[in-house]
Scaffold this active site. Structure first.
Site, PDB file in Angstrom:
ATOM      1  N   ASP A 154     -17.438   3.172   7.963  1.00 44.69           N
ATOM      2  CA  ASP A 154     -17.917   3.131   6.590  1.00 44.69           C
ATOM      3  C   ASP A 154     -16.710   2.827   5.696  1.00 44.69           C
ATOM      4  OD1 ASP A 154     -19.738   3.625   4.385  1.00 44.69           O
ATOM      5  OD2 ASP A 154     -18.702   5.534   4.123  1.00 44.69           O
ATOM      6  N   ASP A 185     -16.409   3.319   1.522  1.00 42.97           N
ATOM      7  CA  ASP A 185     -16.106   4.201   0.399  1.00 42.97           C
ATOM      8  C   ASP A 185     -15.945   5.651   0.847  1.00 42.97           C
ATOM      9  OD1 ASP A 185     -16.357   1.947  -1.133  1.00 42.97           O
ATOM     10  OD2 ASP A 185     -18.334   2.456  -1.931  1.00 42.97           O
ATOM     11  N   ASP A 227     -18.285   9.406   5.674  1.00 42.75           N
ATOM     12  CA  ASP A 227     -18.109  10.599   4.838  1.00 42.75           C
ATOM     13  C   ASP A 227     -19.427  11.210   4.397  1.00 42.75           C
ATOM     14  OD1 ASP A 227     -18.462   9.867   1.495  1.00 42.75           O
ATOM     15  OD2 ASP A 227     -18.561   8.276   2.990  1.00 42.75           O
TER      16      ASP A 227
END
Length: 219
Positions: free
Chosen positions: A7, A9, A182
């Site tokens: 991922d 961000d 996250d």
């Protein structure tokens, strides 16, 4: 295939790429000075559940719909140069470890492709799977999305589609698969790989990672 998925961000980068892009454009007068605040307000609405991922995509893309493709590419190159010093050494090291292991390293992000391309290149990743932005006949971005966003449960379909285009096995049949994220919205893909890793996880993902014995990275 041996696959390492990342991922973007708050995972490979400790900030929001769409906000960074908006701030950079506003600092150069391409967008109004209040554009970052308006983007931040949209992000807060998204976190609060009052805005969906498509609305967040529009907030990033619609303000630059007037730019022609050549100008957008020029701006993307300048943005890449500005982002290079902000990339964490730990993220570079993580990607490098997977490169040394012979894994195919792929960025899998909900952000729009033209922003994702900047970071995939900066990190030296092999491929990018991202949300596809619609364009008009002149090549201008419209703010809309082609197909489903590369987000949440749709990420698995995007990854499986990418694997099919590579004539590679399905995700469940890969010799190795890892995914770093996250956010709890990425739980479907985290649960689908052999090695799920939570990076600076949000509260819900942290709880799931602890309960399932998944690795947690804080930097």
């Amino acid at each position: 295939m041996q696959l390492a998925l990342f991922d973007l961000d708050h995972t490979l980068i400790p900030f929001d790429s769409g906000m960074a892009w908006t701030e950079w454009l506003a600092a150069r007068g391409v967008l109004p000075a209040d554009a970052p605040q308006r983007h931040l307000d949209c992000c807060r609405e998204y976190v609060a559940g009052r805005q969906d991922i498509c609305g967040l995509h529009r907030a990033t893309v619609a303000p630059i719909a007037h730019l022609d493709p050549v100008e957008l590419e020029r701006l993307a190159q300048g943005f890449a140069a500005a982002m290079l010093p902000r990339l964490p050494a730990a993220s570079h090291a993580l990607v490098a470890r997977h490169h040394r292991a012979g894994h195919r390293c792929v960025l899998v992000t909900a952000t729009t492709r033209f922003i994702g391309e900047v970071f995939a290149s900066l990190f030296g990743l092999h491929d990018l799977i991202a949300t596809e932005s619609a364009r008009d006949d002149a090549g201008h971005l419209t703010g809309e999305i082609v197909g489903d966003p590369c987000w949440g449960p749709h990420k698995i379909a995007h990854v499986e589609g990418w694997l099919a285009r590579q004539a590679a096995p399905r995700l469940a049949d890969c010799a190795f698969s890892a995914f770093y994220s996250d956010a709890a919205s990425d739980l479907p893909l985290l649960q689908a790989v052999q090695q799920p890793v939570a990076v600076r996880p949000d509260e819900r993902l942290r709880g799931e990672a602890l309960a399932r014995g998944w690795q947690i990275l804080h930097a």
